[in-house]
Design an enzyme around this catalytic site. Sequence first.
Site, PDB file in Angstrom:
ATOM      1  N   ILE A  65     -25.006 -33.144  24.108  1.00 45.58           N
ATOM      2  CA  ILE A  65     -23.741 -33.843  24.327  1.00 45.58           C
ATOM      3  C   ILE A  65     -22.679 -33.077  23.549  1.00 45.58           C
ATOM      4  CG2 ILE A  65     -22.511 -36.035  24.142  1.00 45.58           C
ATOM      5  CD1 ILE A  65     -24.973 -36.129  25.972  1.00 45.58           C
ATOM      6  N   ARG A  70     -34.926 -45.956   6.302  1.00 46.68           N
ATOM      7  CA  ARG A  70     -34.698 -45.900   4.853  1.00 46.68           C
ATOM      8  C   ARG A  70     -33.241 -46.232   4.588  1.00 46.68           C
ATOM      9  NH1 ARG A  70     -31.586 -41.391   4.901  1.00 46.68           N
ATOM     10  NH2 ARG A  70     -32.207 -39.690   6.280  1.00 46.68           N
ATOM     11  N   ARG A  87     -19.032 -36.197   0.056  1.00 46.24           N
ATOM     12  CA  ARG A  87     -20.185 -35.706  -0.698  1.00 46.24           C
ATOM     13  C   ARG A  87     -19.803 -34.440  -1.455  1.00 46.24           C
ATOM     14  NH1 ARG A  87     -25.603 -36.436   3.053  1.00 46.24           N
ATOM     15  NH2 ARG A  87     -24.988 -38.357   4.141  1.00 46.24           N
TER      16      ARG A  87
END
Length: 475
Positions: free
Chosen positions: A207, A296, A342
């Site tokens: 995509i 998780r 980050r």
Amino acid sequence: MQQGAIHKILIANRGEIAIRIVRACKDLHIANVAIYTKPDAECLHVKVADEAYCVGDEPLKGYLDPAKIIETAKQCGADAIHPGYGFLSENYDFAKAVEDAGLILIGPKSDIILKMGNKNIARSLMKENGIPVVPGTEPLNKESMDTIKTLARRIGYPVILKSSGGGGGRGIREVWSEDELEENFESCKREAKAFFNNDEVFMEKLIEKPRHIEFQILGDNYGNIIHLCERDCSIQRRHQKVIEIAPCPTISEDLRKRMGVAAVAAAKAVGYTNAGTIEFLLDDYNNFYFMEMNTRIQVEHGITEEVTGVDLIGRQIRIASGEILDIEQSEVKARGVAIEARITAENAWKDFAPSPGTITGYFPALGPGVRVDTHIYQDYEIPPFYDSMLAKLMVKDSSYDLAVSKLERALDEFKIEGVTTTLPFLHAISKRRHFRKGFFDTSYLEERLEDILENTADEASEVVAAIAAAKLRGE
């Protein structure tokens, strides 16, 4: 919290996520135990936990040793283990060993990890339950290259090769023409085997320039499952997330509702428990496709906490303790917008090469609506053995525009001295017009990387010069 359900939790991880779990335990008055290997003896997660136990001399081995971790949990009297993210967090064998040892894994059951950890099994399960998936194939390892080429032509180039057991951006290859197919297939298999011990590879339609939208899921042990809104994780480099936003600044309420319903249906299809994430690709025509499920807690869970007010780590523990989820879907509202950047010890101007070393100065951003999750401190020695993330800077404000402005200010204010970091790179992104307007997709960074780096070269040179000067002074 049900009294006495869980008394002590061993945290099978390190760094900032271990610290985050320690804090959640303390909020719930639950005893907590850190593990560490000898090189990590001075790490912050060791210092803040109630107890800490060495699990080996080598930097990585102890964190990846299920038998040693379970033995340590039993020796210290822990009745539960929280794996955080990374390491063993999505490892079926570890989860099964924890269960077989009579301990509680704070996460989904091992059979769910097994099902959803294999992307092909997950794809089939989603298709069976009416969840849209990207057109693709079953594993191709037993097929001839001629057959694989025929399938690629049938799907239509470009295609993407993926490891069945992959994650974290590994085991993925984009293929834009038949000439590239064989080499990329073999390369994908090798990387999949090296990182996941599973060289199964399948193929999907690529995509082009999608947005990467993920929904945070919570499910208890009694069949109650909700989502906690979405995060836009489209600012990526080589399939690795760099900046995340909650909620997505550009999708309509109608699309948000439809994607949320599909996310909950996907989780219900597998009988999901605890925290997880349903990840979708969204194309230019607002068609969305299931990509994968992460079984998780995610690195970027904090921005969901900021906009929903739900302590996700605390909820993980409470669900694992047997508590009923007392939040209805109708009660979940995203209030404001939160953004995470980050910050890593990498040199963006040298192809993001790791930059280990000693932090000689640490000055985090502060102020209203600013949160920093980190494990670093002044004089901390960044080891070369682990992921290079140093900190997660999160900001929140009432609108996307205000949140981006706060992000720009906070990134400019944040200073880490002694090592090269991605702070200037992230700061440059925060100032770009298309980012500020929310006009981006997963190709955004790759297409603009050279320009972003050129525009921050002066700032980067000042940082490098300061580091060099400090080293000459013997600091």
